[in-house]
Design an enzyme around this catalytic site. Structure first.
Site, short mmCIF file in Angstrom:
data_model
loop_
_atom_site.label_atom_id
_atom_site.label_comp_id
_atom_site.label_asym_id
_atom_site.label_seq_id
_atom_site.Cartn_x
_atom_site.Cartn_y
_atom_site.Cartn_z
N CYS A 48 0.96 -1.32 0.12
CA CYS A 48 -0.02 -0.06 -0.07
C CYS A 48 0.90 1.18 -0.14
O CYS A 48 2.05 1.15 0.50
CB CYS A 48 -0.89 -0.12 1.26
SG CYS A 48 -1.63 1.64 1.77
N HIS A 49 0.24 2.36 -0.47
CA HIS A 49 1.19 3.72 -0.47
C HIS A 49 1.73 3.95 0.90
O HIS A 49 2.75 4.61 0.87
CB HIS A 49 0.44 4.62 -0.96
CG HIS A 49 0.14 4.58 -2.43
ND1 HIS A 49 -1.08 3.87 -2.96
CD2 HIS A 49 0.87 4.78 -3.56
CE1 HIS A 49 -0.92 4.10 -4.28
NE2 HIS A 49 0.03 4.52 -4.56
N THR A 50 1.06 3.67 1.77
CA THR A 50 1.34 4.08 3.10
C THR A 50 2.71 3.25 3.68
O THR A 50 3.53 3.83 4.41
CB THR A 50 0.26 3.89 4.44
OG1 THR A 50 -0.79 4.61 4.05
CG2 THR A 50 0.57 4.14 5.74
N HIS A 70 1.11 -3.75 6.03
CA HIS A 70 -0.15 -3.74 6.64
C HIS A 70 -1.32 -4.48 6.00
O HIS A 70 -2.45 -4.68 6.43
CB HIS A 70 -0.36 -2.51 7.24
CG HIS A 70 -0.73 -1.65 6.12
ND1 HIS A 70 0.45 -0.84 5.42
CD2 HIS A 70 -1.83 -1.06 5.83
CE1 HIS A 70 -0.19 -0.04 4.55
NE2 HIS A 70 -1.33 0.02 4.75
N GLU A 71 -1.14 -4.64 4.59
CA GLU A 71 -2.37 -5.44 4.03
C GLU A 71 -2.01 -6.80 3.97
O GLU A 71 -1.23 -7.19 3.00
CB GLU A 71 -2.34 -4.64 2.82
CG GLU A 71 -3.73 -3.85 2.36
CD GLU A 71 -3.91 -3.27 0.89
OE1 GLU A 71 -4.18 -2.33 0.55
OE2 GLU A 71 -3.61 -4.13 -0.21
N CYS A 100 -11.46 -2.69 19.88
CA CYS A 100 -11.43 -3.36 21.29
C CYS A 100 -12.74 -3.92 21.80
O CYS A 100 -13.02 -4.99 22.68
CB CYS A 100 -10.72 -2.67 22.24
SG CYS A 100 -11.94 -1.24 22.77
N CYS A 103 -14.58 0.33 24.51
CA CYS A 103 -14.23 1.55 24.59
C CYS A 103 -15.56 2.29 23.98
O CYS A 103 -16.54 1.72 23.24
CB CYS A 103 -12.96 2.25 23.86
SG CYS A 103 -13.39 1.96 22.09
N CYS A 106 -15.90 1.81 20.31
CA CYS A 106 -16.59 0.50 19.96
C CYS A 106 -17.85 0.21 20.42
O CYS A 106 -18.75 -0.56 19.68
CB CYS A 106 -15.41 -0.52 20.48
SG CYS A 106 -13.77 -0.49 19.70
N CYS A 114 -11.46 3.40 17.43
CA CYS A 114 -11.24 2.74 18.74
C CYS A 114 -10.10 3.42 19.48
O CYS A 114 -9.14 3.74 19.06
CB CYS A 114 -10.78 1.23 18.58
SG CYS A 114 -10.23 0.23 19.91
N ARG A 118 -6.80 2.26 17.77
CA ARG A 118 -6.64 3.07 16.53
C ARG A 118 -5.21 3.23 15.98
O ARG A 118 -4.38 2.98 16.95
CB ARG A 118 -7.41 4.38 16.77
CG ARG A 118 -6.64 5.44 17.36
CD ARG A 118 -7.35 6.82 17.27
NE ARG A 118 -8.60 6.82 17.92
CZ ARG A 118 -9.25 8.10 17.99
NH1 ARG A 118 -8.79 9.06 17.50
NH2 ARG A 118 -10.21 7.98 18.72
N CYS A 178 -6.80 -2.86 3.82
CA CYS A 178 -6.66 -1.45 3.78
C CYS A 178 -7.36 -0.93 2.46
O CYS A 178 -8.29 -0.09 2.61
CB CYS A 178 -5.10 -1.01 3.83
SG CYS A 178 -5.08 0.62 3.89
N ARG A 373 -2.51 -2.97 -7.07
CA ARG A 373 -2.18 -3.75 -5.92
C ARG A 373 -0.96 -4.87 -6.56
O ARG A 373 -1.48 -5.46 -7.59
CB ARG A 373 -3.22 -4.34 -5.26
CG ARG A 373 -3.82 -3.32 -4.20
CD ARG A 373 -2.94 -3.00 -3.25
NE ARG A 373 -3.26 -2.07 -2.23
CZ ARG A 373 -3.20 -0.82 -1.90
NH1 ARG A 373 -2.52 -0.21 -3.18
NH2 ARG A 373 -3.63 -0.29 -1.21
C1 CXF Z 1 -3.56 4.91 6.24
C2 CXF Z 1 -4.73 5.93 6.89
C3 CXF Z 1 -4.32 7.16 7.35
C4 CXF Z 1 -2.89 7.33 8.36
C5 CXF Z 1 -2.06 6.31 7.73
C6 CXF Z 1 -2.52 4.81 7.41
N1 CXF Z 1 -4.21 3.76 6.07
C7 CXF Z 1 -3.49 2.75 5.51
O1 CXF Z 1 -2.80 2.84 4.64
ZN ZN Z 2 -2.76 0.95 3.63
#
Ligand code: CXF
Ligand code: ZN
Length: 380
Positions: A48-50, A70-71, A100, A103, A106, A114, A118, A178, A373
């Protein structure tokens, strides 16, 4: 119980040692899951770009060595103390933000933010004890988004793990972790375009095209793609985008162009760029009286949203959303079912596939803008 439960596992992970430098495949030690954590055997992960953004570490505090990713989709290998709703063998999607179930967020049906789990982009360690579960010869390796899926095994808080139908193909549903849900949910859960409506999508990358997929399944009749890169238009046709606007082709604001095309404005807009000017245009291009704009992209830290208040007084609505408004544990199993029932299409997002040892190619494809992707196969 699996034979590896409670033991340190040695496996391969793609470690990022330095900002912007190719990852290297290393043997890492993965500690057993602690209280409320699970250890997952990752089968497929996608870029993912993140991941790329934090790997480049431009303008953020660098945190290396680190395991990104993370994906993903995988299978629970073992569970830590106190985990009652997951068992080894469960098919799961790890998610960068959690639920969770206790909270105020949630407990509210209106929030997925969350308080406990989060997203935290700069934690780099596990919540339970502030330690990393990854090491190489005793040197700790930072986690990323609590998921670190560029490893054959990873440890994740059980509140960030969605258990899904074991019949789902993990090499497809991994993208629900994601990108897909972020865009698709922004449209179907937040913008909620009525049947026959006109929807503008700003940014035609994977998230924007997922938002377009949301407009398609909602029965929107006009899906207007807005992008400054005209190369994106051809591909976007496969995602139901049926009109295109390149802001660079005009010497007036794109919101004016869209208002003219649509007799006063679109019914809904979804902004998936992170560019502040696109955000303002996405808001100002919706029809007065009923138009709703939804912001999804992550803006520059100093960005300021500026619009004339009369745009609100004239009954336009501006919203923002995070992870498509999905509560990961509660809602993801249902999204998987939608895919299994062929209500949503995921295949068209998957433009590339590489083996784990070729993970750097996935970075190249994304940096070249060649991929939506790229699936990374962890097991040959
Ligand atoms: C992003 C959403 C905003 C903050 C960084 C992560 N989601 C996933 O890539
Ligand atoms: Zn992502």
């Amino acid at each position: 119980m699996s034979s590896t439960a409670g033991q340190v596992i040695k496996c391969r992970a793609a470690v990022s040692w330095e900002a912007g430098k190719p990852l290297t495949i290393e043997e890492v030690e993965v500690a057993p899951p602690q209280a409320m954590e699970v250890r997952i055997k990752v089968l497929f992960t996608s870029l993912c770009h993140t991941d790329v953004y934090f790997w480049e570490a431009k303008g953020q505090k660098p945190m290396f060595p680190r395991i990104f990713g993370h994906e993903a989709a995988g299978i629970v290998e073992s569970v830590g103390e106190g985990v009652t709703d997951l068992v080894p063998g469960d098919h799961v999607l790890p998610v960068f933000t959690g639920e969770c179930k206790e909270c105020a967020h949630c407990l509210s049906s209106d929030s997925n933010m969350c308080s406990l789990l989060r997203i935290n982009t700069d934690r780099g360690v596990m919540l339970a004890d502030g330690q990393s579960r990854f090491s190489i010869n005793g040197q700790p390796i930072y986690h990323f988004l609590g998921t670190s899926t560029f490893s054959e095994y990873t440890v994740v808080h059980s509140g960030c793990v969605a258990k899904i139908n074991p019949l789902a193909p993990l090499d497809k549903v991994c993208i629900l972790s994601c990108g897909f849900c972020t865009g698709f949910g922004a449209t179907v859960n937040v913008a909620k375009p009525p049947k026959g409506s006109a929807v503008a999508i700003f940014g035609l990358g994977a998230v924007g095209l997922s938002a377009a997929e949301g407009a398609r399944v909602s029965g929107a009749s006009r899906i207007i793609g807005v992008d400054i890169n005209p190369n994106r238009f051809e591909e976007a046709k496969n995602f139901g985008v049926n009109e295109f606007v390149n802001p660079k082709d005009y010497d007036r604001p794109v919101q004016e162009v869209i208002a003219e095309m649509t007799n006063g404005g679109v019914d809904r807009s979804v902004e998936c760029t992170g560019n502040i000017d696109a955000m303002i245009s996405a808001f100002e291009c919706v029809h007065d009286g009923w138009g709703v704009a939804v912001l999804v992209g992550v803006p520059h830290k100093d960005a300021v949203f500026k619009t004339h208040p009369v745009n609100f007084l004239n009954e336009r609505t501006l919203k923002g959303t995070f992870y498509g408004h999905y509560k990961p544990r509660t809602d993801l199993p249902g999204v998987v079912e939608k895919y299994l029932n062929k209500e949503i299409e995921l295949e068209k997002f998957i433009t590339h596939e590489v083996s784990f040892s070729d993970i750097n190619k996935a970075f190249d494809y994304m940096l070249q803008g060649a991929s939506l992707r790229c699936i990374i196969r962890m097991v040959d």
